[in-house]
Write an enzyme that holds these catalytic residues in place. Structure first.
Site, mmCIF file in Angstrom:
data_model
loop_
_atom_site.group_PDB
_atom_site.id
_atom_site.type_symbol
_atom_site.label_atom_id
_atom_site.label_comp_id
_atom_site.label_asym_id
_atom_site.label_seq_id
_atom_site.Cartn_x
_atom_site.Cartn_y
_atom_site.Cartn_z
ATOM 1 N N LYS A 147 0.838 -1.204 0.000
ATOM 2 C CA LYS A 147 0.000 0.000 0.000
ATOM 3 C C LYS A 147 0.879 1.262 0.000
ATOM 4 C CE LYS A 147 -4.061 -1.756 2.541
ATOM 5 N NZ LYS A 147 -5.059 -1.521 1.478
ATOM 6 N N ARG A 192 -10.700 -11.212 0.967
ATOM 7 C CA ARG A 192 -11.600 -12.190 0.334
ATOM 8 C C ARG A 192 -11.030 -13.603 0.400
ATOM 9 N NH1 ARG A 192 -11.711 -8.710 -5.002
ATOM 10 N NH2 ARG A 192 -11.348 -7.144 -3.393
HETATM 11 N N1 BES Z 1 -8.374 -3.584 3.909
HETATM 12 C C1 BES Z 1 -8.464 -3.123 2.579
HETATM 13 C C2 BES Z 1 -9.722 -2.292 2.319
HETATM 14 C C3 BES Z 1 -9.851 -0.998 3.055
HETATM 15 C C4 BES Z 1 -9.402 0.181 2.492
HETATM 16 C C5 BES Z 1 -10.483 -0.952 4.273
HETATM 17 C C6 BES Z 1 -9.552 1.375 3.157
HETATM 18 C C7 BES Z 1 -10.633 0.232 4.945
HETATM 19 C C8 BES Z 1 -10.183 1.408 4.377
HETATM 20 C C9 BES Z 1 -8.497 -4.307 1.605
HETATM 21 O O1 BES Z 1 -7.775 -5.406 2.001
HETATM 22 C C10 BES Z 1 -7.912 -3.833 0.317
HETATM 23 O O2 BES Z 1 -6.767 -3.501 0.305
HETATM 24 N N2 BES Z 1 -8.720 -3.826 -0.736
HETATM 25 C C11 BES Z 1 -8.260 -3.432 -2.029
HETATM 26 C C12 BES Z 1 -8.814 -4.414 -3.043
HETATM 27 C C13 BES Z 1 -8.180 -4.341 -4.397
HETATM 28 C C14 BES Z 1 -6.721 -4.709 -4.315
HETATM 29 C C15 BES Z 1 -8.919 -5.293 -5.336
HETATM 30 C C16 BES Z 1 -8.756 -2.010 -2.287
HETATM 31 O O3 BES Z 1 -9.839 -1.655 -1.857
HETATM 32 O O4 BES Z 1 -8.008 -1.257 -2.901
HETATM 33 MN MN MN Z 2 -5.726 -5.290 1.447
#
Ligand code: BES
Ligand code: MN
Ligand code: ZN
Length: 462
Positions: free
Chosen positions: A241, A315
């Site tokens: 991230k 997921r």
């Molecule tokens: N934990 C994150 C989602 C999230 C983002 C929760 C901001 C709370 C606040 C999740 O694991 C994630 O990183 N999702 C990705 C999915 C993508 C890689 C398909 C996202 O939302 O960017």
């Molecule tokens: Mn994630």
């Protein structure tokens, strides 16, 4: 409502004396407007005790108005100032539940916060009513469960690894009859085929767990399974991230916190429904043993997932837990709660979860419970044709398609693991409402415990 702050009173909190009650009644009958929910007027009484009187608006006087009033009042008094509340005759029992929840939730502070805990002593003076006692008990359990969910999510990830989270739940469960806890460690996860949990947790120095907490009130009741995403920290893994995207990721176990807290609350309230909470717990870390983009993972149900983005980890762990629930627990209903996608807040903003279900009645009952609890959700579709977004050339599906509709496609991914339970399942993407940037009515800055209150409202109707 009158809230009486007995500022500096040497006797502290106690029943409101009759002459003061009469003075308050006169004051209230001369006020020409019931007051907006959350508005508080402070009337100083410099030469008398108590040293000030607060008048709090309850708007139309529904439960939400009383909840807002409770939260506003507790924020108006000092953390150690005693508070006496005089309820006039005819206040319904659900108003008292709202008021008490507002007082307790608005007064929450993370236990390790430098400001220290609140010690406000609260007395509520009201006529005799058995319904009031019940309302207060329900509110107390609901608030305590929400505090626990908030504490767990606010705890730094340096402390909160998967084993630590599981230990907290084991300790909480030990204080209540009717609960059983099973914690699976990596060897057992491997033996039973939880490939998603093992892949995601494989990069961390603190290995993953699968936590199973069950409340059993006795025979002949419905069985609800609650699955909660328990990523104790989400760096994104090798698909790392950004610094901004990562900074709040200790909260990525908020779904697990909510399902566990609600199950403990169900035991406290002795709700006549069997509940099993499943929390796949893992840290999504960066290391030489982290899973890689392009890896193909075998999930609990034997199907395979091609993971091209290690940040789509939630997921993968939920898929294993859902497939296990369907195969082994045979529930009447399955719900999952997860901080699953950033797309939740893109679609719905900060305070609204996305709700998905093929079952209209289930979707309606959840949204109604959320509305009553003060936790909003909005239903989004599960269009069958978007299932092709998940197409993979080398596995049964792909984990992270890039064609948009991020929250919807994540929900469709999960739907693949429900088997014959598909029509009795709902998914809540609660990424957005799991955190409050600042104090806001019954939410204190930080983790909100989102979902705990909705579940405790919904379970009795399940
Ligand atoms: N934990 C994150 C989602 C999230 C983002 C929760 C901001 C709370 C606040 C999740 O694991 C994630 O990183 N999702 C990705 C999915 C993508 C890689 C398909 C996202 O939302 O960017
Ligand atoms: Mn994630
Ligand atoms: Zn995540």
């Amino acid at each position: 409502m009158f809230a009486v702050g007995a500022d500096g009173s040497p006797t502290g909190a106690g029943p409101v004396p009759a002459d003061l009650a009469a003075e308050l009644a006169a004051l209230l009958s001369s006020a020409d407007d019931p007051g907006q929910p959350g508005a508080v007027q402070v009337l100083p009484r410099p030469t008398r005790q108590p040293g000030k009187v607060l008048l709090a608006g309850v708007g139309p006087g529904d439960e939400a108005g009383w909840r807002a009033a409770g939260a506003a009042v507790i924020r108006t008094v000092r953390p150690d100032e005693p508070l006496q509340i005089q309820l006039l005759a005819g206040v319904p029992a659900d108003a008292l539940r709202g008021l008490a929840e507002g007082l307790w939730l608005g007064g929450y502070r993370f236990r390790d916060a430098p400001k220290g805990p609140r010690t406000t002593e609260i007395t509520i003076a009201a006529g005799e009513s058995q319904a009031y006692g019940q309302s207060l008990e329900t509110a107390r359990v609901t608030a305590a469960a929400t505090w626990l969910a908030r504490d767990l999510a606010n705890t730094p990830a340096s402390v909160k690894n998967p084993a630590w989270f599981a230990e907290q739940v084991v300790a909480e469960a030990a204080t209540r009859p009717g609960l059983t806890v099973t914690v699976r460690e990596p060897e057992q996860l491997a033996a039973e085929g939880f490939g998603g949990i093992l892949a995601v947790g494989g990069g961390s120095a603190t290995p993953p767990r699968l936590l199973e907490l069950s409340w059993d009130p006795g025979p002949a009741s419905r069985h609800v399974v609650l699955v909660g995403k328990g990523i104790t920290f989400d760096t994104g893994g090798l698909s790392i991230k950004t610094r901004d995207g990562m900074k709040l990721m200790k909260k990525d176990m908020s779904g697990a916190a909510a399902v566990v807290a609600a199950t403990l609350g169900a035991a406290d309230l002795r709700l006549p429904v069997r509940v099993t909470a499943l929390a796949p717990l893992a840290e999504n870390a960066v290391s030489g043993s982290a899973y890689r983009p392009g890896d193909v993972i075998t999930q609990y149900d034997g199907s395979t997932t091609e993971s091209t983005n290690s940040d789509a980890e939630g997921r993968l762990v939920l898929a294993d837990a859902l497939a296990y629930a369907v195969a082994e627990l045979r529930p009447d209903v399955v719900l999952d709660l997860a901080t699953l996608t950033g797309a939740n807040s893109v679609a719905l903003g900060k305070r609204t979860a996305a709700l998905y279900s093929h079952d209209d009645a289930l979707a309606r009952s959840l949204a109604a419970a959320g509305e009553a609890a003060g936790e909003r959700m909005w239903r989004l579709p599960l269009p069958d044709d978007y299932l092709d977004y998940l197409h993979s050339d080398i596995a049964d599906r792909h984990s992270s398609p890039t064609r948009g509709a991020g929250s919807v496609v994540a929900a469709l991914f999960l739907s693949e693991f429900l088997g014959d339970q598909l029509d009795r399942w709902a998914h809540l993407d609660m990424s957005a409402p799991s955190w409050a940037e600042q104090d806001d009515a019954d939410l204190s800055q930080g983790a909100t415990g989102w979902g705990t209150r909705t579940l405790l409202r919904w379970l009795p109707t399940a």
